[in-house]
Design a protein around this motif. Structure first.
Motif, mmCIF file in Angstrom:
data_model
loop_
_atom_site.group_PDB
_atom_site.id
_atom_site.type_symbol
_atom_site.label_atom_id
_atom_site.label_comp_id
_atom_site.label_asym_id
_atom_site.label_seq_id
_atom_site.Cartn_x
_atom_site.Cartn_y
_atom_site.Cartn_z
ATOM 1 N N GLU A 179 27.528 35.005 87.115
ATOM 2 C CA GLU A 179 27.314 36.324 86.535
ATOM 3 C C GLU A 179 27.869 36.389 85.113
ATOM 4 O OE1 GLU A 179 28.984 39.537 88.742
ATOM 5 O OE2 GLU A 179 28.022 41.071 87.514
ATOM 6 N N LEU A 180 29.034 35.797 84.927
ATOM 7 C CA LEU A 180 29.636 35.786 83.592
ATOM 8 C C LEU A 180 28.779 34.980 82.626
ATOM 9 C CD1 LEU A 180 31.962 36.470 81.706
ATOM 10 C CD2 LEU A 180 33.174 34.460 82.557
ATOM 11 N N VAL A 181 28.297 33.820 83.077
ATOM 12 C CA VAL A 181 27.449 32.987 82.220
ATOM 13 C C VAL A 181 26.153 33.718 81.886
ATOM 14 C CG1 VAL A 181 26.091 30.860 82.142
ATOM 15 C CG2 VAL A 181 28.442 30.803 82.982
ATOM 16 N N ASP A 182 25.561 34.402 82.866
ATOM 17 C CA ASP A 182 24.323 35.151 82.612
ATOM 18 C C ASP A 182 24.525 36.208 81.535
ATOM 19 O OD1 ASP A 182 22.904 33.685 84.445
ATOM 20 O OD2 ASP A 182 23.146 35.132 86.082
ATOM 21 N N GLU A 183 25.639 36.920 81.617
ATOM 22 C CA GLU A 183 25.907 37.956 80.620
ATOM 23 C C GLU A 183 26.127 37.344 79.238
ATOM 24 O OE1 GLU A 183 29.073 40.452 81.889
ATOM 25 O OE2 GLU A 183 27.986 41.271 83.604
ATOM 26 N N MET A 184 26.792 36.195 79.195
ATOM 27 C CA MET A 184 27.023 35.530 77.914
ATOM 28 C C MET A 184 25.731 34.974 77.328
ATOM 29 S SD MET A 184 30.566 33.525 78.924
ATOM 30 C CE MET A 184 30.754 32.729 77.349
ATOM 31 N N LEU A 185 24.787 34.605 78.215
ATOM 32 C CA LEU A 185 23.531 34.031 77.748
ATOM 33 C C LEU A 185 22.536 35.074 77.255
ATOM 34 C CD1 LEU A 185 22.724 31.128 80.252
ATOM 35 C CD2 LEU A 185 22.862 30.956 77.774
ATOM 36 N N ARG A 228 26.368 26.307 71.565
ATOM 37 C CA ARG A 228 26.982 27.093 72.648
ATOM 38 C C ARG A 228 25.937 27.501 73.671
ATOM 39 N NH1 ARG A 228 28.119 32.825 72.601
ATOM 40 N NH2 ARG A 228 29.685 33.379 74.167
ATOM 41 N N TRP A 229 24.754 27.879 73.187
ATOM 42 C CA TRP A 229 23.657 28.244 74.093
ATOM 43 C C TRP A 229 23.276 27.059 74.974
ATOM 44 C CZ3 TRP A 229 18.247 26.777 73.051
ATOM 45 C CH2 TRP A 229 17.352 27.306 73.982
ATOM 46 N N GLN A 230 23.189 25.849 74.349
ATOM 47 C CA GLN A 230 22.841 24.660 75.117
ATOM 48 C C GLN A 230 23.841 24.425 76.246
ATOM 49 O OE1 GLN A 230 22.405 22.198 71.299
ATOM 50 N NE2 GLN A 230 21.188 21.063 72.768
ATOM 51 N N SER A 231 25.132 24.520 75.905
ATOM 52 C CA SER A 231 26.149 24.250 76.924
ATOM 53 C C SER A 231 26.132 25.295 78.027
ATOM 54 C CB SER A 231 27.534 24.185 76.274
ATOM 55 O OG SER A 231 27.911 25.434 75.752
ATOM 56 N N LEU A 232 25.875 26.561 77.668
ATOM 57 C CA LEU A 232 25.816 27.610 78.686
ATOM 58 C C LEU A 232 24.604 27.444 79.584
ATOM 59 C CD1 LEU A 232 26.942 30.758 76.652
ATOM 60 C CD2 LEU A 232 28.176 29.651 78.510
ATOM 61 N N VAL A 233 23.466 27.046 78.989
ATOM 62 C CA VAL A 233 22.270 26.807 79.812
ATOM 63 C C VAL A 233 22.534 25.680 80.803
ATOM 64 C CG1 VAL A 233 19.899 25.951 79.744
ATOM 65 C CG2 VAL A 233 20.624 27.711 78.142
ATOM 66 N N LYS A 234 23.170 24.633 80.320
ATOM 67 C CA LYS A 234 23.500 23.518 81.216
ATOM 68 C C LYS A 234 24.451 23.975 82.309
ATOM 69 C CE LYS A 234 25.343 18.815 81.233
ATOM 70 N NZ LYS A 234 26.231 19.076 82.369
ATOM 71 N N LEU A 235 25.469 24.784 81.932
ATOM 72 C CA LEU A 235 26.419 25.276 82.917
ATOM 73 C C LEU A 235 25.724 26.168 83.942
ATOM 74 C CD1 LEU A 235 29.309 25.583 83.926
ATOM 75 C CD2 LEU A 235 29.629 27.425 82.269
ATOM 76 N N GLN A 236 24.796 27.007 83.454
ATOM 77 C CA GLN A 236 24.038 27.878 84.360
ATOM 78 C C GLN A 236 23.251 27.048 85.374
ATOM 79 O OE1 GLN A 236 20.493 29.825 82.807
ATOM 80 N NE2 GLN A 236 21.278 31.790 83.552
#
Length: 643
Positions: free
Chosen positions: A211-217, A450-458
């Motif tokens: 949920e946190l990653v989704d909001e950040m993305l 940062r977007w790339q890393s968050l997408v990967k984390l998601q």
């Protein structure tokens, strides 16, 4: 729906501070520091805020009362002590209050089911109790007045800020406010949502992370994942675009090319110059620090010397006292035979007739011992005197050394402040102007990475949830039909306000804000952001009134036209921008046509045109220079410092 009729402050022995409002449009204008914005604080406090903002002129008042009416012409007055605590609800106007009212809490705490502001005011406004989803797991929470506060109570900072007009500042719990907008638009809450079964701790942790990653993305996907956006070709190819963004110019630096290579060269040149100046400054500062350390060292030495001198002089006084005592003992041996009927100082026996001591057997040893001891003390005193002289000489040398260092430090500080500091400041300003443009380019690259890393984390979290068997729940957003009608209502408001061209309004469900003519509201200047926030809430109010949807029925908006000019709002990010003069004039004309079924309260520094003031409920706070027939401010006879 409900409306505000009166706001009143009352205290023993004081004239009531009261402001009255009516259906339709209300305009409260006036000078700064007259208490206009404090009225909004009063409304927020009566609706459950923890405390009332401190205003010196309001301190003597002990109670705040706000009178509401609803569509059925019923009245309710809420009264609350200005220092906080519970409220009292009276089902009569302010002027008819007597006896005890119904005690209610500002908000419910924990598992409480007792009456509070929400349970009293929402039914009064003909709004049913509702449940809103509060997280991805489907858990729900109660729909309250505080949940939808940004949609009808807008202060002078929020109106120009870059945050969503639905959620306000990003925080955990935004889901409930987002779902509140859906409920206001559709009239359908989340009461039928069934929360998923509780999983083991690891699954719960994964969901919270997701949920946190989704909001950040959300804001990053808007920039990099949508067609035509920088880096939209995908996360895999984003890293190679670090220098893709050009430089449109450097504000305040003449003759700077838009070429990135030349910009880097200029930055390198200024950086070298700044480093040289910094090196010179550091050298001077090091000398200054060394001088300061030497001063501290000399101060420490002087402190030690003075302490030793003090102790040596005390010791000398002790030696003098001991010598006096020994002289007395030596001389007293000659008087033993003259003493009668008293204790003998030698043997401590009563000196009866015939009692005596032979000088050879008693007096002589005492005298010799005293003389020997006195000789030792005289030797010590000689050594002590020499030590004192040495210390006094050392003290003079150290004091001279300190004086020299003081002069050196003063010279160094003068050179730092008069020569190097101005040159450093000038060079730094020039460099900052260049770097700000360079930073824009680098910021895009960093955000993309940062977007790339968050997408990967998601993706990793989703995979982990799938492998662990955790149920993945999806939830429907706001229905397209209601969103389309809501956006059409905002467009109609902007047309009334003489927006240039034919406005096209869309709703961004990621940022939970509007996009006007292809430009997000949050990326506009402060003045335009304020106007669009006002259009958002007024459009929502009109939509809910037209479609009989759950809404309080009123909005209070502080400074939609001039808030960005106030000093305390300069910390809000973004350019000030300018509101087109045609929009301002059309805003006032549109406001005068507000339906009496709803209530719009506008707080402004600017006065509306004379013809508009005659058509709305208009009040003017003239401030400290108020004439005899004018009102100074909210607090009688004084202006209130809360604007």
């Amino acid at each position: 729906m409900l409306q505000i009729r009166k706001i009143l402050l009352r205290g023993a022995g004081l004239e009531d501070a009261i402001v009255q409002f009516y259906s339709g449009a209300n305009v409260l204008a006036g000078e700064s520091d007259t208490g206009k914005s404090f009225l909004l604080e009063c409304i927020n406090f009566i609706l459950g805020a923890d405390k009332l903002k401190h205003v010196d002129e309001a301190v003597p008042y002990t109670h705040l009362a706000v009178e509401f009416v609803n569509s059925n012409d019923e009245t309710i007055t809420l009264v609350r002590p200005t220092n906080g605590g519970n409220l009292m609800a009276y089902r009569v106007p302010i002027d008819d209050i007597s006896g005890d009212g119904e005690p209610i809490a500002p908000t419910r705490k924990g598992l409480s089911k007792g009456p509070d502001v929400t349970s009293v005011l929402l039914p009064f406004a003909d709004i049913n109790e509702a449940r809103l989803r509060k997280n991805v797991g489907g858990e729900t929470q109660r729909f309250t007045i505080r949940t939808i506060e940004p949609l009808f109570l807008i202060d002078e900072v929020s109106v120009i800020d870059q945050y969503s007009p639905v959620t306000g500042k990003p925080a955990f719990g935004d889901t409930a406010r987002k779902r509140a907008l859906s409920y206001v638009l559709t009239g359908i809450d989340d009461g039928s949502v069934a929360a998923g079964e509780k999983n083991e701790i690891v699954k719960a942790r994964l969901k919270a992370k997701l949920e946190l990653v989704d909001e950040m993305l959300q804001p990053l996907n808007e920039r990099f994942a949508s067609p035509g956006a920088p880096g939209a070709s995908g996360a895999s190819g984003a890293s190679g675009a670090s220098g893709a963004s050009g430089v449109s110019g450097v504000s305040g630096v003449s003759g700077v090319s838009t070429d990135d290579t030349e910009l880097d060269t200029l930055i390198g040149s200024l950086t070298g110059e700044l480093e040289n100046l910094a090196t010179s400054r550091d050298a001077l500062q090091e000398q200054s620090q060394e001088a300061t350390r030497n001063i501290l060292k000399t101060d420490s030495q002087l402190l030690g010397i003075r302490e030793l001198l003090s102790r040596y002089r005390l010791l000398d006084e002790r030696y003098t006292s001991d010598l006096d005592r020994l002289d007395f003992i030596s001389e007293s041996s000659f008087y033993f035979d003259a003493l009668q009927d008293v204790p003998c100082p030698v043997c401590d026996q009563i000196m009866v007739p015939g009692h005596s001591h032979s000088p050879d057997s008693a007096a002589r040893p005492i005298r010799e011992s005293a003389v020997a001891e006195a000789a030792k003390i005289h030797a010590h005193r000689t050594d002590l005197a020499a030590a004192i002289r040495d210390l006094e000489v050392r003290q003079g040398l150290v004091e001279g050394e300190k004086s020299t260092i003081d002069k050196e430090l003063q010279s160094l500080n003068t050179e730092l402040s008069r020569t190097l500091a101005p040159r450093l400041e000038f060079t730094t300003q020039r460099l900052e102007q260049l770097v700000s443009r360079h930073t824009e380019r680098e910021a895009t690259r960093v955000e993309r990475e940062r977007w790339q890393s968050l997408v990967k984390l998601q993706n990793d979290i989703n995979s982990a949830l799938a492998e662990s068997g955790a149920p993945k729940q999806t939830w429907a957003g706001i229905p397209p039909k209601e969103l389309e009608e809501f956006c059409a209502e905002i467009q109609a408001v902007l047309v009334e306000w003489a927006w240039k061209g034919t406005p096209c309004v869309e709703f961004d469900e990621k940022a939970f804000d509007i996009i006007v003519d292809g430009k997000p509201r949050q990326s506009s200047g402060k003045g335009v952001r304020a106007v669009l926030y006002a259009a958002f809430v007024i459009g929502l109010l009109r939509y809910t009134a037209k479609n009989n949807r759950p809404h309080p029925g009123l909005i209070v908006i502080d400074s939609p036209l001039t808030s960005y000019k106030k000093k305390k709002n300069q910390t809000v990010k973004g350019e000030n921008g300018q509101v087109d003069a045609g929009i301002e004039a059309a805003f006032w004309e549109s406001l005068a046509k507000t339906s009496k079924d709803i209530q719009v309260i506008v707080i402004e520094n600017k006065e509306p045109p004379t013809e508009i003031a005659a058509e709305v409920h208009y009040q003017w706070f003239a401030g400290e220079d108020a004439k005899a027939d004018e009102r100074a401010g909210f607090i009688p006879g004084k202006s209130a410092r809360a604007n």
